[in-house]
Design a protein around this motif. Structure first.
Motif, mmCIF file in Angstrom:
data_model
loop_
_atom_site.group_PDB
_atom_site.id
_atom_site.type_symbol
_atom_site.label_atom_id
_atom_site.label_comp_id
_atom_site.label_asym_id
_atom_site.label_seq_id
_atom_site.Cartn_x
_atom_site.Cartn_y
_atom_site.Cartn_z
ATOM 1 N N ASP A 142 -1.734 1.708 6.404
ATOM 2 C CA ASP A 142 -2.302 0.449 6.862
ATOM 3 C C ASP A 142 -3.754 0.672 7.268
ATOM 4 N N ALA A 143 -4.653 -0.115 6.708
ATOM 5 C CA ALA A 143 -6.078 0.103 6.937
ATOM 6 C C ALA A 143 -6.488 -0.157 8.376
ATOM 7 N N ALA A 144 -5.744 -0.987 9.101
ATOM 8 C CA ALA A 144 -6.116 -1.317 10.472
ATOM 9 C C ALA A 144 -5.569 -0.321 11.487
ATOM 10 N N THR A 145 -4.379 0.260 11.220
ATOM 11 C CA THR A 145 -3.711 1.063 12.238
ATOM 12 C C THR A 145 -3.364 2.481 11.803
ATOM 13 N N GLY A 146 -3.418 2.760 10.504
ATOM 14 C CA GLY A 146 -3.012 4.076 10.017
ATOM 15 C C GLY A 146 -1.520 4.254 9.889
ATOM 16 N N ALA A 147 -0.741 3.215 10.133
ATOM 17 C CA ALA A 147 0.711 3.329 10.003
ATOM 18 C C ALA A 147 1.098 3.515 8.532
ATOM 19 N N PRO A 148 2.089 4.348 8.236
ATOM 20 C CA PRO A 148 2.502 4.549 6.842
ATOM 21 C C PRO A 148 3.205 3.310 6.294
ATOM 22 N N LEU A 149 2.791 2.875 5.103
ATOM 23 C CA LEU A 149 3.387 1.714 4.456
ATOM 24 C C LEU A 149 4.198 2.092 3.222
ATOM 25 N N ARG A 150 3.797 3.149 2.541
ATOM 26 C CA ARG A 150 4.504 3.567 1.332
ATOM 27 C C ARG A 150 4.261 5.051 1.095
ATOM 28 N N PHE A 151 5.338 5.773 0.738
ATOM 29 C CA PHE A 151 5.234 7.206 0.442
ATOM 30 C C PHE A 151 6.091 7.474 -0.780
ATOM 31 N N ARG A 152 5.447 7.916 -1.845
ATOM 32 C CA ARG A 152 6.160 8.260 -3.080
ATOM 33 C C ARG A 152 5.768 9.673 -3.484
ATOM 34 N N LEU A 153 6.772 10.509 -3.764
ATOM 35 C CA LEU A 153 6.484 11.893 -4.116
ATOM 36 C C LEU A 153 7.564 12.419 -5.053
ATOM 37 N N THR A 154 7.130 13.080 -6.125
ATOM 38 C CA THR A 154 8.018 13.780 -7.043
ATOM 39 C C THR A 154 7.602 15.238 -7.064
ATOM 40 N N SER A 155 8.523 16.131 -6.740
ATOM 41 C CA SER A 155 8.198 17.551 -6.643
ATOM 42 C C SER A 155 9.233 18.394 -7.361
#
Length: 330
Positions: free
Chosen positions: A242-255
C-alpha cells in the motif's frame, strides 16, 4: 509406477516440515531475511527502501494501517525425486482471514496432503468478544474459555505469516527490486519484483547434536536433512505494498529448491497471498451460531457408566481438579 501411501507421507512430511520450520519464531532467522534491520517496523511513515520489512507486520498491525480486511492465501507444494525410486507428491494449503480493527478475527486453514479422500484436514477459529471458538473439519464449534485468545492469535499468525516463512527459506538470496506502480482495491500501491540473487547464500551448516542426545528417528532425520540441505535454485514473483501505509496487499512467489548431496530431489512451492476486501466490505466478526460449551471429556461415556452403576465415585466425592490456565485450540 505408483507411489505408496507410506512413501507419499514421507515426502509430504518434508513439505510440512519445510513450512513449519520456516515459520518458527527464531530471531536469527528474522535477522537474516532479505537485509539487515528488516525485523523491526517502526510506527509512522513506512520506509519503502526496506520493502521486506512489510512481511513482519502482523494482522493487527495491518488492520491498524488499512482498517478491517479480508485476506486469502493458497500455497502449493510439490516434491519430486527422479530415478528408479521416482515419486511426486503434491500438497495444497488454503487460508482465509477476516481481521477487524476491533481485534476480533476469524481464520480458516485447510490442508489437502494429496493422499486421497479422507486425508484433508481443516481448522477454523473465531475470536469474538474476548472468547475463542474453535473446530476441526466436520466438528461443531466449541467455546475455548481458557484460551483467552493466546493460541487463537498464534494460529492466525501461522497462517498470515506464510509469506514471511517462505521468504525466509531463501536465506539472504531473495532480492526485492522496485517495479513501478499499481492499484489494488482502489488503493495506490508500489510494486516490487521478487527474484533470486545471482549468488544466493547456501544454508548454514546444521548445529551439532547435543552430547548424549538420542539419535533422531528415520523420518525426523530425513526431514532435517531436507531442511538443512535445501539450496534455492530459482525464485520469481511480485510484492505489492500500500503506497500510503506500506501494508502488504499482494505477495506472489514461485520457488524451486534442490537438496545438497541429493541431486535427484526437487521441491517447488507457489504462493499467492492477497487482501481481498477492505473496510465496510468486510463482514463483522460475530460468535458462531450454535457453538457448544467447552467440554473436557465425552459426556456420553460418563453417562453410560453411571447408568450401569459402574461409577465408583460421585461428583461430590471426587477431588477438585484445577482447570488448566490455557489450552491449545483444537
Amino acid at each position: 509406477m505408483g507411489i505408496s501411501r507410506t512413501t507419499s507421507a514421507a515426502a509430504l512430511a518434508l513439505a510440512a516440515a519445510l513450512l513449519a520450520c520456516s515459520r518458527a519464531p527464531d530471531a536469527e532467522g528474522r535477522r537474516r531475511l532479505l537485509s539487515a534491520g528488516d525485523e523491526e517496523v517502526a510506527a509512522g511513515p513506512f520506509d519503502f527502501a526496506r520493502p521486506g520489512a512489510a512481511l513482519h507486520l502482523d494482522a493487527e498491525e495491518v488492520a491498524r494501517r488499512l482498517g478491517s480486511f479480508e485476506w486469502t492465501a493458497a500455497i502449493e507444494w510439490s516434491i519430486a525425486r527422479e530415478g528408479d525410486d521416482a515419486l511426486r507428491v503434491r500438497a495444497v494449503e488454503r487460508h482465509r482471514l477476516r481481521q477487524s480493527v476491533t481485534g476480533d478475527f476469524e481464520i480458516l486453514a485447510e490442508l489437502d496432503p494429496g493422499l486421497g479422500p479422507g486425508s484433508e484436514t481443516a481448522k477454523h477459529v473465531v475470536f469474538a468478544g474476548g472468547m475463542t471458538y474453535g473446530r476441526s473439519k466436520y466438528a461443531p464449534f466449541r467455546e475455548r474459555p481458557t484460551d483467552r485468545g493466546r493460541d487463537a492469535r498464534r494460529f492466525r499468525e501461522e497462517s498470515f505469516g506464510a509469506p514471511l516463512g517462505l521468504a525466509r527459506l531463501h536465506g539472504e538470496g531473495l532480492a526485492i527490486e522496485p517495479a513501478g506502480e499499481a492499484t489494488v482495491l482502489g488503493r495506490a500501491a508500489k510494486r516490487f519484483r521478487l527474484t533470486l540473487a545471482n549468488q544466493a547464500a547456501e544454508p548454514a551448516p546444521p548445529p551439532s547434536r547435543p552430547a548424549g542426545a538420542p539419535e533422531p528417528d528415520e523420518d525426523t532425520a530425513r526431514r532435517r536433512a531436507f531442511l538443512e540441505g535445501r539450496v534455492p535454485r530459482s525464485a520469481e514473483g511480485e510484492f505489492l505494498l500500500d503506497a500510503a501505509t506500506g501494508a502488504p496487499l499482494r505477495f506472489r512467489l514461485t520457488s524451486v529448491f534442490g537438496v545438497k548431496d541429493e541431486p535427484k530431489v526437487r521441491a517447488a512451492v507457489e504462493i499467492l497471498a492477497q487482501v481481498r476486501a477492505l473496510g465496510g466490505e468486510v463482514p463483522a466478526i460475530v460468535p458462531p451460531a450454535g457453538a457448544l460449551p467447552d467440554e473436557r471429556k465425552a459426556a456420553g461415556v460418563a453417562g453410560a457408566l453411571e447408568a450401569a452403576g459402574l461409577r465408583k465415585k460421585t461428583e461430590e466425592e471426587k477431588p477438585a481438579r484445577a482447570e488448566p490456565s490455557d489450552e491449545q485450540v483444537q
